[in-house]
Scaffold this motif. Structure first.
Motif, mmCIF file in Angstrom:
data_model
loop_
_atom_site.group_PDB
_atom_site.id
_atom_site.type_symbol
_atom_site.label_atom_id
_atom_site.label_comp_id
_atom_site.label_asym_id
_atom_site.label_seq_id
_atom_site.Cartn_x
_atom_site.Cartn_y
_atom_site.Cartn_z
ATOM 1 N N VAL A 130 0.857 -1.188 0.000
ATOM 2 C CA VAL A 130 0.000 0.000 0.000
ATOM 3 C C VAL A 130 0.893 1.237 0.000
ATOM 4 C CG1 VAL A 130 -1.811 1.273 1.196
ATOM 5 C CG2 VAL A 130 -1.816 -1.232 1.245
ATOM 6 N N THR A 131 0.693 2.125 -0.956
ATOM 7 C CA THR A 131 1.565 3.297 -1.083
ATOM 8 C C THR A 131 0.844 4.607 -0.817
ATOM 9 O OG1 THR A 131 1.143 3.416 -3.461
ATOM 10 C CG2 THR A 131 3.057 2.132 -2.739
ATOM 11 N N GLU A 132 -0.478 4.597 -0.729
ATOM 12 C CA GLU A 132 -1.212 5.836 -0.455
ATOM 13 C C GLU A 132 -2.564 5.510 0.167
ATOM 14 O OE1 GLU A 132 -3.440 6.716 -4.680
ATOM 15 O OE2 GLU A 132 -1.363 7.400 -4.470
ATOM 16 N N TYR A 133 -3.179 6.529 0.781
ATOM 17 C CA TYR A 133 -4.455 6.363 1.474
ATOM 18 C C TYR A 133 -5.404 7.461 1.013
ATOM 19 C CZ TYR A 133 -1.770 3.123 4.258
ATOM 20 O OH TYR A 133 -0.987 2.071 4.639
ATOM 21 N N LYS A 134 -6.614 7.069 0.646
ATOM 22 C CA LYS A 134 -7.542 8.021 0.047
ATOM 23 C C LYS A 134 -8.068 9.029 1.064
ATOM 24 C CE LYS A 134 -9.095 4.842 -3.556
ATOM 25 N NZ LYS A 134 -10.244 4.083 -4.123
ATOM 26 N N THR A 135 -8.356 8.567 2.281
ATOM 27 C CA THR A 135 -8.940 9.439 3.303
ATOM 28 C C THR A 135 -8.229 9.241 4.630
ATOM 29 O OG1 THR A 135 -10.546 7.785 4.054
ATOM 30 C CG2 THR A 135 -11.206 9.196 2.189
ATOM 31 N N PHE A 136 -8.500 10.150 5.564
ATOM 32 C CA PHE A 136 -7.912 10.013 6.893
ATOM 33 C C PHE A 136 -8.452 8.766 7.578
ATOM 34 C CE2 PHE A 136 -7.207 10.947 11.392
ATOM 35 C CZ PHE A 136 -5.897 11.381 11.362
ATOM 36 N N GLU A 137 -9.725 8.462 7.374
ATOM 37 C CA GLU A 137 -10.283 7.266 7.994
ATOM 38 C C GLU A 137 -9.607 6.007 7.454
ATOM 39 O OE1 GLU A 137 -12.333 7.045 10.631
ATOM 40 O OE2 GLU A 137 -11.861 9.182 10.653
ATOM 41 N N GLU A 138 -9.294 6.006 6.162
ATOM 42 C CA GLU A 138 -8.576 4.875 5.597
ATOM 43 C C GLU A 138 -7.170 4.788 6.181
ATOM 44 O OE1 GLU A 138 -6.881 4.057 1.233
ATOM 45 O OE2 GLU A 138 -9.082 3.963 1.296
ATOM 46 N N LEU A 139 -6.536 5.926 6.381
ATOM 47 C CA LEU A 139 -5.209 5.953 6.997
ATOM 48 C C LEU A 139 -5.265 5.382 8.413
ATOM 49 C CD1 LEU A 139 -2.206 6.908 6.855
ATOM 50 C CD2 LEU A 139 -3.001 9.077 7.836
ATOM 51 N N ARG A 140 -6.332 5.657 9.124
ATOM 52 C CA ARG A 140 -6.464 5.165 10.500
ATOM 53 C C ARG A 140 -6.556 3.642 10.543
ATOM 54 N NH1 ARG A 140 -7.654 8.444 14.801
ATOM 55 N NH2 ARG A 140 -8.969 6.833 15.738
#
Length: 355
Positions: A130-140
């Protein structure tokens, strides 16, 4: 690990003492700010904290091993072997791997939930693909395993004056705040690894894309749009620090100076980033030694006063031989809600651990 610390913690076996010392070396070598804060803990507590950090650091180094010839599959295989070694150690209480030996001893002594390490290893594997996250919730979903669970892991070692579940949300925020700070501090280095931890929707809201970030890194300049995005992310991080700070009075009194100082030192990284007007993509932000010393010296006085007024935390007894509690895999999956680990100046466990 000093002999006094190991003896205070009730660690007598020579091989185990050596294992804990290896973890302390990892902490002192990679986590300057984090290691500095741990000096404010009692000798009884320090070996366990070093073991928890050492394991996180070891796994983090597998993911970001400097050997470019290693493929993601090979790194994944190493993580799988490390995970299997840990699971075996939690069942038997023994491991030939020094870092795993110290960690499993700490987990079994303090009754730390093994599911936290399942979540942690899941997030480490995410970094392989995984190289990127679409949203902050996804990052969490990622940061739950890489950061929030580390706050939960250290909580039994720190001790609380309230029921554990009451302090746990703030412990999660503590790990998350450190991790988000690392993301901000290390945005340029992460770009070099083809990773962007700043949420894509936040970047897009300010007109920033991967191409612009790479341009800033290459030309050692910071575009106004990038500054705005970094400022937004910093504000979010400060909010997480606010929630984490509410948990400090919930800790055992002798642990409060350590955690309170760690909060001050990590937030100081944000202060330095803001002072640099977010021109950080081309260089790593560090907190000057003088400022770190000014934060630690008063804490030393508070530590002495608190230890004089409060009974010390006793060393937990050695593992009795009962099997560790094993529950099904826990922690959010990719993209679900949850919370990564971190510190400054080359410290809290690389970027995933407090550095």
């Amino acid at each position: 690990m000093t002999s006094r610390e190991l003896t205070a913690a009730g660690i007598g076996d020579p091989a185990l003492r050596s294992a804990y010392s290896r973890c302390r070396d990892l902490n002192s070598g990679h986590g300057k700010t984090y290691f500095l804060a741990t000096r404010l803990l009692t000798p009884v507590q320090r070996p366990a904290i070093h073991a928890l950090y050492g394991f996180a650091r070891w796994a983090d180094d597998i993911v970001d091993a400097p050997d470019p010839a290693l493929t993601a599959e090979e790194r994944g295989a190493r993580l799988t072997r490390l995970d299997a070694e840990l699971q075996s150690a939690l069942r038997t209480g023994h491991s030939s791997h020094p870092v795993v030996a110290a960690l499993s001893d700490t987990v079994l002594r303090y009754g730390i939930d093994p599911r936290h390490f399942t979540a942690f290893m899941h997030s480490m594997r995410m970094d392989l693909h995984v190289t990127e996250y679409k949203t902050f919730e996804e990052l969490r979903g990622y940061t739950y395993g890489s950061a929030a669970v580390i706050g939960l892991e250290v909580l039994p070692v720190l001790g609380t004056v309230v029921p554990g579940p009451e302090a746990e949300p703030h412990a999660e925020s503590l790990g998350l705040a450190f991790q988000l700070t690392n993301f901000l501090r290390d945005v340029g280095e992460d770009l070099d690894r083809d990773r962007v931890y700043l949420p894509q929707d936040l970047l897009a809201a300010h007109g920033v894309d991967l191409g612009l970030l790479r341009w800033c890194r290459l030309h050692r300049r910071t575009d106004a749009r990038v500054r705005a995005a970094l400022r937004d992310f910093s504000a979010t991080t400060r909010g997480v620090y606010g929630h984490a700070a509410l948990g400090v009075p919930m800790l055992h009194p002798v642990s409060r100076p350590c955690v309170g100082t760690a909060l001050v030192l990590y937030r100081a990284i944000l202060d330095e980033i803001e002072k640099a007007e977010y021109a950080i993509i081309h260089r790593r932000t560090v907190v000057p030694r003088g400022r770190r010393a000014r934060a630690v010296l008063p804490a030393l006085a508070r530590t002495a006063a608190l230890r004089a007024r409060h009974a010390p935390l006793p060393a937990p007894p050695p593992w009795s031989g009962s099997p560790a509690l094993h529950a099904p895999s826990a922690g959010p999956a990719d993209g679900s809600d949850g919370g990564r680990s971190g510190d400054g100046d080359g410290d809290a466990p690389g970027r995933r651990v407090m550095s």
